[in-house]
Design a protein around this motif. Structure first.
Motif, mmCIF file in Angstrom:
data_model
loop_
_atom_site.group_PDB
_atom_site.id
_atom_site.type_symbol
_atom_site.label_atom_id
_atom_site.label_comp_id
_atom_site.label_asym_id
_atom_site.label_seq_id
_atom_site.Cartn_x
_atom_site.Cartn_y
_atom_site.Cartn_z
ATOM 1 N N ALA A 130 57.869 106.094 -34.133
ATOM 2 C CA ALA A 130 57.635 107.358 -33.716
ATOM 3 C C ALA A 130 56.639 107.898 -32.653
ATOM 4 C CB ALA A 130 56.862 108.006 -35.391
ATOM 5 N N LEU A 131 55.426 105.821 -32.774
ATOM 6 C CA LEU A 131 54.415 106.194 -32.358
ATOM 7 C C LEU A 131 54.790 106.541 -30.496
ATOM 8 C CD1 LEU A 131 52.595 103.822 -33.692
ATOM 9 C CD2 LEU A 131 52.051 105.863 -33.491
ATOM 10 N N ARG A 132 56.311 105.255 -30.581
ATOM 11 C CA ARG A 132 56.995 105.742 -28.680
ATOM 12 C C ARG A 132 57.087 107.089 -28.432
ATOM 13 N NH1 ARG A 132 58.925 100.364 -30.465
ATOM 14 N NH2 ARG A 132 57.316 98.720 -30.268
ATOM 15 N N GLY A 155 53.046 113.288 -25.834
ATOM 16 C CA GLY A 155 52.126 113.141 -25.140
ATOM 17 C C GLY A 155 50.438 112.885 -26.173
ATOM 18 N N THR A 156 50.830 112.623 -27.170
ATOM 19 C CA THR A 156 50.096 112.649 -28.127
ATOM 20 C C THR A 156 49.522 111.257 -28.016
ATOM 21 O OG1 THR A 156 51.529 113.582 -29.862
ATOM 22 C CG2 THR A 156 50.021 112.357 -30.718
ATOM 23 N N GLN A 157 48.009 111.025 -28.014
ATOM 24 C CA GLN A 157 47.454 109.836 -28.568
ATOM 25 C C GLN A 157 45.896 109.492 -29.408
ATOM 26 O OE1 GLN A 157 47.249 107.499 -25.149
ATOM 27 N NE2 GLN A 157 49.150 108.981 -25.239
ATOM 28 N N THR A 178 51.738 98.981 -31.533
ATOM 29 C CA THR A 178 52.514 99.682 -31.329
ATOM 30 C C THR A 178 51.225 101.262 -30.800
ATOM 31 O OG1 THR A 178 54.271 99.178 -32.271
ATOM 32 C CG2 THR A 178 54.247 101.202 -31.215
ATOM 33 N N ALA A 179 50.467 101.078 -31.684
ATOM 34 C CA ALA A 179 49.197 102.322 -31.178
ATOM 35 C C ALA A 179 48.521 101.562 -30.187
ATOM 36 C CB ALA A 179 48.990 102.361 -32.423
ATOM 37 N N LYS A 180 48.527 100.518 -29.937
ATOM 38 C CA LYS A 180 47.194 100.439 -29.251
ATOM 39 C C LYS A 180 48.088 99.993 -27.471
ATOM 40 C CE LYS A 180 45.941 94.986 -27.973
ATOM 41 N NZ LYS A 180 44.699 93.912 -28.747
ATOM 42 N N GLU A 181 49.424 99.344 -27.448
ATOM 43 C CA GLU A 181 50.461 99.542 -26.607
ATOM 44 C C GLU A 181 50.294 100.547 -25.694
ATOM 45 O OE1 GLU A 181 52.971 95.463 -28.630
ATOM 46 O OE2 GLU A 181 53.701 97.014 -27.864
ATOM 47 N N MET A 182 50.520 101.585 -27.256
ATOM 48 C CA MET A 182 50.243 102.953 -26.067
ATOM 49 C C MET A 182 48.973 103.807 -25.808
ATOM 50 S SD MET A 182 53.572 104.230 -26.157
ATOM 51 C CE MET A 182 54.181 102.240 -26.063
#
Ligand code: NAD
Length: 337
Positions: A60-62, A68-70, A86-90
């Motif tokens: 979902a995060l990817r 464009g969601t940050q 994953t949030a950190k990686e994104m």
């Protein structure tokens, strides 16, 4: 900031719209829950707002990042449904509402215990049927009973204070004893003693690998016969089959739950026209000495106001590039450990 709010109920909308008078975010309210399949609804939104049962996993995060969601703004305290790595990686920022109204949950906990003990829910139904018999409604005085509280943080400490007002003897177990509780005369003991000495046990610790199935066949066997068990914390603290067995044998005298391990498939929705497939949950409902509610302990005006205010303020802080004290990240969790 453009914000897509997932899992919207009418009350979320009402409180977020009221709070937004001060923040002026551009909010779109969506009924579906957030998960990998529903992410496309958020495309073009720099921020999304999610709740406890939304599935903000790596996939979902990817996908959210592609759209464009940050900013992932949780309108709850728990963040176990978000893959922080994953949030950190994104490069996404995750914010939450760490505390809203401990009083809401604490007051509800004691209310649940009283209703269960004095069978108020059963009496209500009887009287509506003109059945004024008292048979089966016998309860006990909380006065002079021993109440064991597991976890004396914000909520547990208030529960202790309320039960103290009833004249209960208070035992507690916590990794970090609360000075406020010590001052009011709460006796900190081992978990073993909580189980063996308490007439009423109330759970207020978080769900962690250490507390997962804290209530299991072995710990149930060490409890007093007829113990009252209350859980308004997290469902995973209890091995449900163990309490069903405890209820059948009479070891557990009564059980009050506002949370349930598999609640994601049930709570917050009207399923009254659907055949429930969870046989364990259905078995729990058959006991006359079990009272279950659907994760509503937090549900007061004060809590919803605080949740809405904090969520929108968190987003404003991130938008302005300010440090947000309510950010959760892999680093922050590691620092706290
Ligand atoms: P808190 O962080 O203020 O307190 C939690 C306490 O648990 C802390 O004192 C901590 O030291 C203790 N603890 C941690 N690990 C422990 C362990 N292994 N054994 C014993 N104690 C341990 O949290 P809070 O605001 O009081 O919330 C308590 C729980 O209530 C939350 O974890 C949440 O799951 C639940 N909750 C439920 C609802 C609801 O609507 N039903 C709403 C809000 C919170």
């Amino acid at each position: 900031m453009k914000l897509a709010v997932f899992s919207t109920k009418s009350y979320d909308r009402a409180f977020l719209e009221a709070a937004n008078q001060n923040y002026h975010h551009e909010i779109t309210f969506l009924e579906p829950s957030l998960n990998p399949e529903t992410v496309p609804l958020a495309y073009g939104y720099p921020a999304v707002c999610a709740f406890v049962h939304d599935n903000v996993n790596a996939e979902a995060l990817r996908k959210l990042a592609e759209g464009g969601t940050q900013v992932i703004a949780l309108r709850c305290a728990g963040f176990n449904n978000v893959d922080l790595q994953t949030a950190k990686e994104m490069g996404q920022t995750v914010v939450r509402v760490p505390a809203y109204s401990p009083h809401a949950v604490a007051e509800y906990t004691v209310g649940l215990a009283i209703a269960l003990n004095r069978k108020i829910h059963r009496a209500y139904n009887r009287v509506r049927e003109s059945n004024f018999s008292l048979n089966g409604l016998l309860g006990f005085d909380f006065h002079q009973r021993t109440v064991g509280i597991v976890g004396t943080g914000k909520i547990g400490a208030i529960v202790a204070r309320i039960f103290q007002g009833f004249g209960c003897k208070l035992l507690a177990y916590d990794l970090y004893p609360n000075p406020e509780c010590k001052e009011m005369g709460v006796e900190y003991v081992s978990l073993e003693e909580i189980f063996s000495r308490s007439h009423v046990i109330s759970l207020h610790c978080p769900l962690t690998p250490d507390t997962y199935h804290l209530i299991n066949p072995e710990t149930v066997s060490r409890m007093q016969d007829g113990v009252m068990l209350i859980n308004t914390s997290r469902g995973g603290l209890i091995d449900t089959q163990a309490v069903i067995d405890g209820l059948k044998s009479g070891k557990i005298g009564s059980l009050g739950l506002d949370v349930y391990e598999q609640e994601e498939d049930l709570f917050f929705e009207d399923l009254s026209e659907i055949v429930i497939q969870d046989d364990t949950f259905e078995r729990l409902l058959t006991f006359p000495n079990v009272l279950i509610t659907g994760h509503q302990a937090f549900f007061t005006r004060e809590a919803l106001t605080k949740i809405a205010e904090t969520t929108l303020s968190n987003i404003s802080q991130v938008e302005k590039g300010e440090e947000c004290p309510n950010e959760v990240s892999v680093e922050r969790i590691q620092t706290k450990k």
